[in-house]
Design a protein around this motif. Structure first.
Motif, PDB file in Angstrom:
ATOM      1  N   TYR A 246      -5.487   5.927  -5.673  1.00  0.00           N
ATOM      2  CA  TYR A 246      -5.251   5.264  -5.234  1.00  0.00           C
ATOM      3  C   TYR A 246      -6.559   3.902  -5.155  1.00  0.00           C
ATOM      4  O   TYR A 246      -6.347   2.952  -5.554  1.00  0.00           O
ATOM      5  CB  TYR A 246      -4.523   5.472  -3.827  1.00  0.00           C
ATOM      6  N   ASN A 247      -7.983   4.693  -5.088  1.00  0.00           N
ATOM      7  CA  ASN A 247      -8.903   3.473  -4.970  1.00  0.00           C
ATOM      8  C   ASN A 247      -8.852   3.314  -6.427  1.00  0.00           C
ATOM      9  O   ASN A 247      -9.175   1.919  -6.465  1.00  0.00           O
ATOM     10  CB  ASN A 247      -9.687   4.118  -4.113  1.00  0.00           C
TER      11      ASN A 247
ATOM     12  N   THR B 187       0.686  -1.230   0.382  1.00  0.00           N
ATOM     13  CA  THR B 187       0.206  -0.176   0.337  1.00  0.00           C
ATOM     14  C   THR B 187       0.848   1.358   0.121  1.00  0.00           C
ATOM     15  O   THR B 187       0.714   2.016  -0.667  1.00  0.00           O
ATOM     16  CB  THR B 187      -0.670   0.124   0.930  1.00  0.00           C
TER      17      THR B 187
ATOM     18  N   MET C 149       2.226   7.339  -6.316  1.00  0.00           N
ATOM     19  CA  MET C 149       1.044   8.582  -7.876  1.00  0.00           C
ATOM     20  C   MET C 149       2.365   9.647  -7.194  1.00  0.00           C
ATOM     21  O   MET C 149       2.951  10.397  -6.309  1.00  0.00           O
ATOM     22  CB  MET C 149       0.564   7.794  -6.727  1.00  0.00           C
TER      23      MET C 149
ATOM     24  N   MET D 252       0.985   4.352  -3.254  1.00  0.00           N
ATOM     25  CA  MET D 252       0.851   5.422  -2.840  1.00  0.00           C
ATOM     26  C   MET D 252       1.860   5.945  -2.621  1.00  0.00           C
ATOM     27  O   MET D 252       1.287   7.471  -3.238  1.00  0.00           O
ATOM     28  CB  MET D 252       0.414   5.272  -1.695  1.00  0.00           C
TER      29      MET D 252
ATOM     30  N   SER E   9      -6.954   3.017  -9.008  1.00  0.00           N
ATOM     31  CA  SER E   9      -6.203   1.769  -9.318  1.00  0.00           C
ATOM     32  C   SER E   9      -5.917   0.902  -8.950  1.00  0.00           C
ATOM     33  O   SER E   9      -5.864  -0.215  -9.330  1.00  0.00           O
ATOM     34  CB  SER E   9      -4.002   2.740  -8.871  1.00  0.00           C
TER      35      SER E   9
ATOM     36  N   PRO F  10      -2.031  10.686  -4.628  1.00  0.00           N
ATOM     37  CA  PRO F  10      -2.379   9.103  -4.398  1.00  0.00           C
ATOM     38  C   PRO F  10      -4.123   9.669  -3.927  1.00  0.00           C
ATOM     39  O   PRO F  10      -4.894   8.563  -3.785  1.00  0.00           O
ATOM     40  CB  PRO F  10      -1.283   9.136  -2.808  1.00  0.00           C
TER      41      PRO F  10
END
Length: 128
Positions: free
Chosen positions: A74-75, A60, A67, A64, A77, A70
């Protein structure tokens, strides 16, 4: 490497064991029972493999940190990555179930006999 391993296993199933060809193999699924006799027998030995594929919590923070945005990305991806892995694995499982029926092992490696296909599959898994 993963796609290569899947292709090696599919090639083995189509050409060697059971060697019925792709369309005939897929049609054999309709004769299989929908549910296993025992959920423990069906999924007990595969828990480690499933956990290995989807318990990626340790990744995780590196994801993050790599990115640009993020909070926004993030969610989406992670959802797309997990969904893609899930889809490929489900399709692969359906085809292997068509090949080996009730004899399908928790690890499909165990369905392949010793030979070039098994060696190639193991090499590709090591590369992965």
């Amino acid at each position: 490497a993963v796609l290569g391993g899947i292709l090696v296993t599919l090639t083995y199933g189509i050409l060697v064991d059971p060697g019925m060809g792709f369309s005939q193999t897929l049609s054999s699924i309709s004769h299989l029972p929908l549910w296993p006799d025992s959920m423990g027998d069906a999924f007990g030995g595969s828990f480690g493999t499933i956990a290995y594929l989807f318990c990626v919590n340790f990744l995780t923070f590196p994801i993050m940190n790599s990115m640009e945005n993020p909070k926004e990305d993030y969610n989406t991806s992670v959802t797309m990555a997990v969904s893609g892995v899930w889809l490929v694995n489900v399709l692969f499982a359906i085809v292997c179930l068509a090949f080996y029926g009730a004899e399908t092992q928790d690890l499909v490696l165990q369905n392949l006999e010793n030979g070039v296909y098994l060696v190639l599959l193991k090499v590709l898994l090591c590369v992965d």
